[in-house]
Design a protein around this motif. Structure first.
Motif, PDB file in Angstrom:
ATOM      1  N   ASN A   8      23.361  -2.447  17.250  1.00  0.00           N
ATOM      2  CA  ASN A   8      24.135  -1.949  18.384  1.00  0.00           C
ATOM      3  C   ASN A   8      23.284  -1.139  19.362  1.00  0.00           C
ATOM      4  O   ASN A   8      23.770  -0.727  20.414  1.00  0.00           O
ATOM      5  N   SER A   9      22.052  -0.904  19.012  1.00  0.00           N
ATOM      6  CA  SER A   9      21.167  -0.119  19.873  1.00  0.00           C
ATOM      7  C   SER A   9      20.698  -0.951  21.070  1.00  0.00           C
ATOM      8  O   SER A   9      20.325  -2.128  20.929  1.00  0.00           O
ATOM      9  N   ALA A  10      20.683  -0.319  22.230  1.00  0.00           N
ATOM     10  CA  ALA A  10      20.219  -1.001  23.446  1.00  0.00           C
ATOM     11  C   ALA A  10      18.747  -1.367  23.338  1.00  0.00           C
ATOM     12  O   ALA A  10      18.310  -2.417  23.826  1.00  0.00           O
ATOM     13  N   TRP A  11      17.975  -0.496  22.670  1.00  0.00           N
ATOM     14  CA  TRP A  11      16.553  -0.768  22.550  1.00  0.00           C
ATOM     15  C   TRP A  11      16.283  -2.028  21.732  1.00  0.00           C
ATOM     16  O   TRP A  11      15.292  -2.722  21.983  1.00  0.00           O
ATOM     17  N   LEU A  18      12.239  -8.722  25.654  1.00  0.00           N
ATOM     18  CA  LEU A  18      10.801  -8.670  25.932  1.00  0.00           C
ATOM     19  C   LEU A  18      10.039  -9.647  25.043  1.00  0.00           C
ATOM     20  O   LEU A  18       9.064 -10.278  25.498  1.00  0.00           O
ATOM     21  N   PHE A  19      10.461  -9.784  23.803  1.00  0.00           N
ATOM     22  CA  PHE A  19       9.801 -10.721  22.897  1.00  0.00           C
ATOM     23  C   PHE A  19       9.951 -12.157  23.412  1.00  0.00           C
ATOM     24  O   PHE A  19       8.988 -12.940  23.405  1.00  0.00           O
ATOM     25  N   ILE A  20      11.150 -12.516  23.866  1.00  0.00           N
ATOM     26  CA  ILE A  20      11.385 -13.867  24.409  1.00  0.00           C
ATOM     27  C   ILE A  20      10.525 -14.099  25.643  1.00  0.00           C
ATOM     28  O   ILE A  20       9.928 -15.165  25.815  1.00  0.00           O
TER      29      ILE A  20
END
Length: 522
Positions: A8-11, A18-20
């Motif tokens: 549930n964390s936005a990070w 970012l990985f994609i």
């Protein structure tokens, strides 16, 4: 529990995105080396590059260094159009030693208009001193009610609301509105006098195969009494010697009907005219249009080689035939998009171009018989007075007029993504234009420009700016404490003319265009 909190964390989701992006940049996309070698960071670089013009325009550049119009110039137009304070305090920030800096020489005792002078009642009234078409005895000669007028900008290049705003503003100001080569549209028909521009594609006066139609021209003139003159466009400052194209995607049924072009095809403007290929043929074409319509006919051109201008002047002196007016367009560019090399290097800037052409016609004793229209970043008092001192009879403005109704110099005219809705067919972007407000803003800008031109003219001891001489303006020669008059810089003195313009305008209102008497009493 911890896993659910992490999901549930936005990070977490930021990391996934970012990985994609990293995987895509390294292994999938092949177009950009920067993003391949520097995933994520490379995108920031491209984003900063994209918004670079805006950053420089509003944050980095100083008030005087931007082109084509610097922040100080734009601010003056915006303040004038909004009827706000356009004054400058604590002195100038201009560099007086910059080469070409304009010094206007005021008189010890200036000209004080008498109490009953029209300019006392309306400082925004400044008619032209010459009558277009008088020398060639045209059936419907035309005296522009204003020395400042709107240059050719087509519907299709500009949005419908932008053209309507300018036309309604022109009606308030009493100036004429040039249609541009896109022909007369419904948005040019809100009361202002109109100059019909005819380009190489003959839009609006052509058959579907692109050939010129005299019958359609006559019909257009007969049905639209606000048409006061015809301008035959040979070339324009933005791209002389190069045609234009309106993509099929921007052509709706209304534009197709106005231009007399088919739907579903790009609208191509050839580089050159098909009706003539030499000076005698061009003059014959001009004379035939003037005879059939009764209107004065002129030409508009950017200036390069001068041999054919010499030929035209000699032919006019010999035959007594030819254009009633000449619009000289500076090579500084204009509202039309153009390839880099054309915009930057083809055709001469206004001052060089005008000086050379004017001298050619002066040698043939024709300068008092032709109406000279100047065009090329002249929508400021000092630059307009420079043009009048060189021999111009009136000034055409385009980009300055666009700025008065909201243009921010985003330089996206060619993308159909103009953020102000002025140079786009996008309905959403156009929705922000309030025609009533914008027409009033053009009028206020026009009023202020004419008023300041008149005030400086009076300070120099003259009643009308066309009385300015080549010795009334000096140019800085650079950082050497030297200046030079225009007459020495360009090697000529303009032809002096006599006039009684206000009385003539009142006595002959038809020469001043539609509703001239009513405008004079505003």
């Amino acid at each position: 529990m911890e896993i659910n909190q992490w999901l549930n964390s936005a990070w977490f989701w930021v990391g996934i995105v970012l990985f994609i992006v990293i995987i895509r940049d390294i292994f999938i996309q092949k177009s950009h080396t920067i993003t391949h070698n520097f995933p994520v960071v490379g995108h920031i670089r491209y984003w900063l590059e994209q918004i670079g013009p805006e950053l420089r325009q509003y944050i980095v550049a100083n008030n005087r260094e931007e082109l084509p119009f610097n922040r100080q110039e734009r601010s003056w137009i915006y303040a004038s159009s909004k009827n706000e304070n356009n004054l400058q305090g604590f002195g100038t920030d201009q560099d007086f030693n910059s080469p070409g800096y304009i010094f206007i020489k005021n008189a010890m005792m200036g000209y004080n208009p008498p109490v009953n002078h029209p300019s006392k009642k309306n400082p925004g009234v400044l008619p032209a001193t010459k009558v277009i078409g008088l020398f060639h005895n045209r059936k419907r000669p035309f005296r522009p009610y204003s020395v400042i007028n709107i240059s050719g900008m087509s519907y299709g290049s500009l949005s419908a609301k932008a053209v309507e705003s300018l036309n309604k503003g022109a009606q308030l100001a009493g100036c004429y509105h040039n249609t541009g080569e896109g022909s007369l549209s419904p948005y040019h028909q809100f009361g202002a006098d109109v100059i019909l521009n005819i380009g190489t594609a003959y839009f609006g006066v052509r058959e579907l195969d692109g050939t010129f139609s005299m019958d359609k021209l006559k019909q257009k003139v007969d049905e639209n009494p606000q048409l006061r003159a015809i301008e035959l466009k040979l070339s324009q400052g933005a791209k002389p010697g190069k045609g234009g194209m309106l993509p099929a995607s921007k052509i709706n049924q209304e534009i197709a009907d106005i231009r007399h072009i088919p739907m579903g095809k790009d609208a191509i403007s050839p580089a050159f005219h098909a009706q003539f290929s030499n000076i005698p043929e061009m003059v014959d074409f001009i004379e035939s249009m003037a005879t059939e319509t009764g209107l004065p006919v002129g030409v508009k051109s950017a200036i390069g080689k001068l041999e054919q201008w010499e030929e035209l002047a000699a032919y006019m002196a010999k035959t007594g035939k030819g254009p009633d007016f000449i619009t000289i367009d500076g090579g500084e560019g204009g509202t039309g998009a153009a390839p880099h090399a054309f915009a930057d290097h083809v055709s001469m800037p206004f001052t060089f171009a005008f000086a050379k052409v004017y001298q050619i016609f002066q040698r043939h004793d024709l300068t008092d018989k032709i109406f000279f229209i100047a065009s090329g970043k002249l929508g400021f008092p000092e630059k307009a007075l420079l043009a009048f001192a060189m021999g111009a009879d009136s000034i055409n403005i385009a980009r300055e007029a666009m700025m008065s109704i909201g243009c921010i110099q985003a330089q996206k005219c060619h993308t159909n993504h103009c953020p102000t809705g002025i140079a786009t067919s996008n309905k959403w972007l156009q929705a922000g234009i309030d025609v009533t407000l914008k027409s009033e803003r053009y009028y206020r800008y026009h009023y202020t420009l004419v008023k300041e031109i008149a005030e400086i003219t009076h300070a120099c001891g003259y009643e009308h700016p066309c009385q300015m001489t080549m010795d009334d303006i000096e140019l800085s020669m650079g950082d050497n404490n030297r200046t030079m008059t225009l007459s020495k810089a360009y090697g000529y003195h303009k032809t002096a003319i006599a006039y009684e313009y206000f009385n003539e305008l009142i006595d002959c209102p038809h020469l001043g265009g539609a509703n001239a008497r009513n405008r004079l009493s505003r």
